[in-house]
Design an enzyme around this catalytic site. Structure first.
Site, PDB file in Angstrom:
ATOM      1  N   HIS A 152      23.738  28.895  39.459  1.00  0.00           N
ATOM      2  CA  HIS A 152      24.307  29.915  38.709  1.00  0.00           C
ATOM      3  C   HIS A 152      24.561  29.477  37.361  1.00  0.00           C
ATOM      4  CE1 HIS A 152      25.115  30.621  43.262  1.00  0.00           C
ATOM      5  NE2 HIS A 152      24.126  31.507  42.706  1.00  0.00           N
TER       6      HIS A 152
ATOM      7  N   LYS B 199      53.735  58.306  31.374  1.00  0.00           N
ATOM      8  CA  LYS B 199      52.294  58.726  32.074  1.00  0.00           C
ATOM      9  C   LYS B 199      52.374  59.847  33.218  1.00  0.00           C
ATOM     10  CE  LYS B 199      48.909  56.447  31.474  1.00  0.00           C
ATOM     11  NZ  LYS B 199      47.929  56.374  30.358  1.00  0.00           N
TER      12      LYS B 199
ATOM     13  N   ARG C 199      27.704  36.484  40.086  1.00  0.00           N
ATOM     14  CA  ARG C 199      27.196  38.086  40.362  1.00  0.00           C
ATOM     15  C   ARG C 199      26.903  38.463  38.846  1.00  0.00           C
ATOM     16  NH1 ARG C 199      32.649  39.062  44.199  1.00  0.00           N
ATOM     17  NH2 ARG C 199      31.817  38.173  46.001  1.00  0.00           N
TER      18      ARG C 199
ATOM     19  N   ARG D 103      39.163  51.191  46.265  1.00  0.00           N
ATOM     20  CA  ARG D 103      39.766  49.685  46.935  1.00  0.00           C
ATOM     21  C   ARG D 103      40.938  50.001  47.620  1.00  0.00           C
ATOM     22  NH1 ARG D 103      41.078  47.498  40.768  1.00  0.00           N
ATOM     23  NH2 ARG D 103      40.473  49.382  39.725  1.00  0.00           N
TER      24      ARG D 103
ATOM     25  N   PRO E 249      38.680  37.742  38.841  1.00  0.00           N
ATOM     26  CA  PRO E 249      39.749  37.014  38.251  1.00  0.00           C
ATOM     27  C   PRO E 249      40.899  37.910  37.585  1.00  0.00           C
ATOM     28  CG  PRO E 249      37.773  36.022  37.745  1.00  0.00           C
ATOM     29  CD  PRO E 249      37.457  37.259  38.259  1.00  0.00           C
ATOM     30  N   GLU E 250      42.099  37.724  37.887  1.00  0.00           N
ATOM     31  CA  GLU E 250      43.008  38.709  36.957  1.00  0.00           C
ATOM     32  C   GLU E 250      43.803  37.672  36.115  1.00  0.00           C
ATOM     33  OE1 GLU E 250      45.352  41.135  39.694  1.00  0.00           O
ATOM     34  OE2 GLU E 250      43.735  41.434  40.875  1.00  0.00           O
TER      35      GLU E 250
END
Length: 296
Positions: free
Chosen positions: A100, A175, A119, A285, A2-3
C-alpha cells in the site's frame, strides 16, 4: 478515520524525525494519491527535490511541511483520509508492508518518508501558503501566520494555542442545530470526529442531540472542555487504534481505545453510573451516550 489526536501524534513524530531533512528523490507509485497536485508527478518531484522541510504544522486533520529555499511560501500538504499513514524509514529497503505504499520521499540521511494508504482516500500535494485571516499562526507547530490554501476554510481546533475559546463558545450557542452535529462542523471547530465528540459529550454530561441554542454558557464551555480533555488524554496515549490502519511515524499504534467510556460500548455499563450505554444512528454513523448521565 484518524482524528485530531492521531494526526497530532503524526505531526509530532514528523517534527522530531523529518524536519531539517532534505528531499533527494520522489517515487510516485500511485498517481491517484497526488490527485490534488495539479502538475502531476513530474511537477511534484521538481518542487520537492533539493528542498528542506522546515517545520511540521497541523490544523485540524490537515498536516503540512513548509519547504525551505529557493522558495519559502509553499509546503507539502498531507491529508490522511481514512487510512493514510506517514511512516519514517531509517532504511527504505527494510521492513514495512509495501503493498500500500503510494508515495516515497527519499531523504538526505539515507532514510525515507513513506505515504502508505490502504483505502486510498488520502492525498499529498505541494501547495502555496497564504496569510491567515486573523493574522495568527496557521496551526500547531509553527509561529508563521500562514496556512495552505486548501486548509484555509477550516476553523481552528481545540488544541490550537491561538484559538479564542470565548468566541467559539458563543458561536456554538448561535448554531441552529444539535450539539454533536455542531462539534463535527469543521467550519466551527476542526479536528473533532465521531469518537471524541461522543467521549467529550459524555464527560460534559450533555446529550448528543441537545439543541445548541438551548445550551447555557456554562454548558457550552463544559462541552468544549470535555472534548479538549479527552483529546489531550488520547494524545498522551498516542491516539486511538482499532486496527492496524492508524499508526504513528514509527509504526506504533495508539492505545486510547482501552480508555473509551461510551464510544463503541453500546449495551455495556457506563463507567460512571452503571447504566447500559445506548447506541443510536446519527448522520450515517452512530452516537453513543449514557441515558442517565446524559438525559435527552
Amino acid at each position: 478515520m484518524p482524528e485530531l489526536p492521531e494526526v497530532e501524534t503524526v505531526r509530532d513524530g514528523l517534527e522530531r524525525h523529518v524536519v531539517g531533512r532534505r528531499v533527494t528523490g520522489v517515487e510516485v507509485r500511485r498517481p491517484a494519491s497526488i490527485r490534488r497536485h495539479l502538475g502531476g508527478a513530474a511537477d511534484l518531484t521538481g518542487r520537492l527535490v533539493g528542498r528542506e522541510f522546515t517545520a511540521a504544522v497541523r490544523r485540524g486533520k490537515f498536516l503540512w511541511l513548509p519547504l525551505g529555499a529557493p522558495e519559502s511560501d509553499d509546503a507539502l500538504l498531507a491529508h490522511l483520509g481514512m487510512s493514510g499513514q506517514l511512516l519514517v524509514r531509517a532504511d527504505p529497503a527494510e521492513g514495512g508492508d509495501h503493498r500500500h505504499l503510494r508515495v516515497r520521499l527519499l531523504l538526505d540521511d539515507g532514510g525515507a518518508l513513506d505515504f502508505v494508504d490502504q483505502r486510498t482516500f488520502g492525498h499529498l500535494a505541494v501547495v502555496d501558503l497564504e496569510p491567515t485571516a486573523d493574522g495568527r499562526p496557521g496551526g500547531a507547530g509553527s509561529a508563521a501566520a500562514l496556512v495552505p490554501g486548501p486548509a484555509a476554510h477550516i476553523a481552528r481546533d481545540l488544541l490550537d494555542p491561538a484559538l479564542d475559546r470565548e468566541a467559539l463558545a458563543r458561536a456554538l450557542r448561535r448554531k441552529r442545530t444539535v450539539v454533536k452535529r455542531a462539534l463535527l462542523d469543521q467550519t466551527l471547530m476542526s479536528g473533532v470526529g465521531n469518537i471524541y465528540a461522543d467521549e467529550g459529550l459524555w464527560r460534559a454530561r450533555v446529550h448528543p442531540e441537545h439543541p445548541t441554542p438551548d445550551l447555557t454558557a456554562e454548558q457550552a464551555h463544559r462541552v468544549l472542555d470535555g472534548v479538549t480533555e479527552v483529546m489531550r488524554d488520547a494524545l498522551r496515549q498516542g491516539g486511538t487504534s482499532f486496527d492496524a490502519l492508524y499508526v504513528n511515524v514509527n509504526g506504533a499504534s495508539g492505545y486510547f481505545d482501552r480508555s473509551l467510556a461510551v464510544y463503541g460500548q453500546g449495551g455495556r455499563a457506563c463507567p460512571r453510573c452503571g447504566a447500559p450505554v445506548v447506541r443510536e444512528k446519527f448522520m450515517n454513523r452512530s452516537s453513543h451516550f449514557c441515558p442517565v448521565c446524559q438525559p435527552r
